[in-house]
Design an enzyme around this catalytic site. Structure first.
Site, PDB file in Angstrom:
ATOM      1  CE1 TYR A 137     -11.164 -13.215   2.901  1.00 34.11           C
ATOM      2  CE2 TYR A 137     -11.377 -13.149   5.283  1.00 34.11           C
ATOM      3  CZ  TYR A 137     -10.979 -12.552   4.104  1.00 34.11           C
ATOM      4  OH  TYR A 137     -10.387 -11.326   4.122  1.00 34.11           O
ATOM      5  CB  SER A 174      -8.436 -11.883   7.585  1.00 31.67           C
ATOM      6  OG  SER A 174      -9.718 -11.964   8.141  1.00 31.67           O
TER       7      SER A 174
END
Length: 250
Positions: A155, A142
């Site tokens: 996350y 990410s």
């Protein structure tokens, strides 16, 4: 001598994709199949029909780590042999300020985004090493693997942790011909980002930050993924390939 384009072919490859029934995972499975691979797409709620030619659906929850060996058994039966490559596209998100982040949500995100992909690669890697099968493991990282964004502490922690797993497995398995890399999507419209896209101000703010001035289309990931899964990247391991429209370069 084969040409360079032949090195991108996935003909005969057996690939397991988690989160493969929708969003980016579905697009990844489709791209791999179009490159010639036989693909098993694992999801908690898979479609009833094949997503595309060469793709088979398998119901399974990678968060149930005790069932991972059985899940791989089923995938190998469907593929007719040892898994050559695994792509970890399953993932979840929870947005909250750090001071309010609930412990149960933290643990859920860590279990699905970090623990499950490690344990699945552990199981697949164990079988590849036993069978003497060279392979490719591709984790989904990410933007938060390299930079900070607010309100997504769990996350960000998992996507940073993914790169620790990638580097460790890459070094452990390199001599046996098993490569481990990650692909880093920028902003794509998926279930994980839908709330941002529904906010006009947030959406336009993100768009201004992207040098290419557009959001990603799911199929934008296919080329990078096929590269990492194929012999075209035979000397590439332990790396993060960003597909973000230039976000992390700006």
């Amino acid at each position: 001598m084969s040409g360079i384009l032949d090195r991108f072919s996935l003909d005969g490859r057996r690939i397991l994709v988690t989160g493969g029934s929708r969003g980016l995972g579905q697009a990844m499975a489709r791209g791999l199949a179009q490159a010639g691979a036989q693909v098993v797409a694992v999801a908690r709620t898979p479609g009833h029909d094949e997503i595309d030619s060469g793709i088979r659906n398998l119901a399974g929850d990678v968060a149930n780590t005790a069932a991972i060996p059985t899940l791989v058994d089923e995938a190998e039966k469907m593929l007719g042999g040892t898994v050559d490559s695994v792509v970890h596209a399953a993932g979840v998100q929870h947005r909250a300020a750090a001071v309010d982040f609930p412990l149960d949500e933290w643990e859920r995100v860590v279990r699905i985004n970090l623990t499950a992909p490690f344990m699945l690669s552990q199981e697949v890697g164990r079988r590849q090493l036993t069978a003497g099968v060279e392979g490719s493991h591709v984790f989904v990282a990410s933007l938060t693997s390299t930079l900070g964004l607010p309100n997504i502490a769990a996350y960000a922690a998992t996507k940073s942790g993914v790169m620790g797993i990638v580097r460790s497995l890459a070094v452990e398995w390199a001599a046996q011909g098993i490569r481990v890399n990650a692909i880093g999507p920028g902003y794509f419209r998926t279930a994980l980002t839908e709330n941002l896209f529904q906010n006009d101000e947030a959406r336009e703010g993100l768009l201004k930050r992207i040098p290419q001035k557009r959001f990603g289309n799911p199929d934008d990931l296919s080329g990078a993924l096929v590269y990492l899964a194929s012999n075209a990247s035979a000397y590439v391991t332990g790396q993060l390939l960003m597909v973000d429209g230039g976000w992390t370069a700006a």
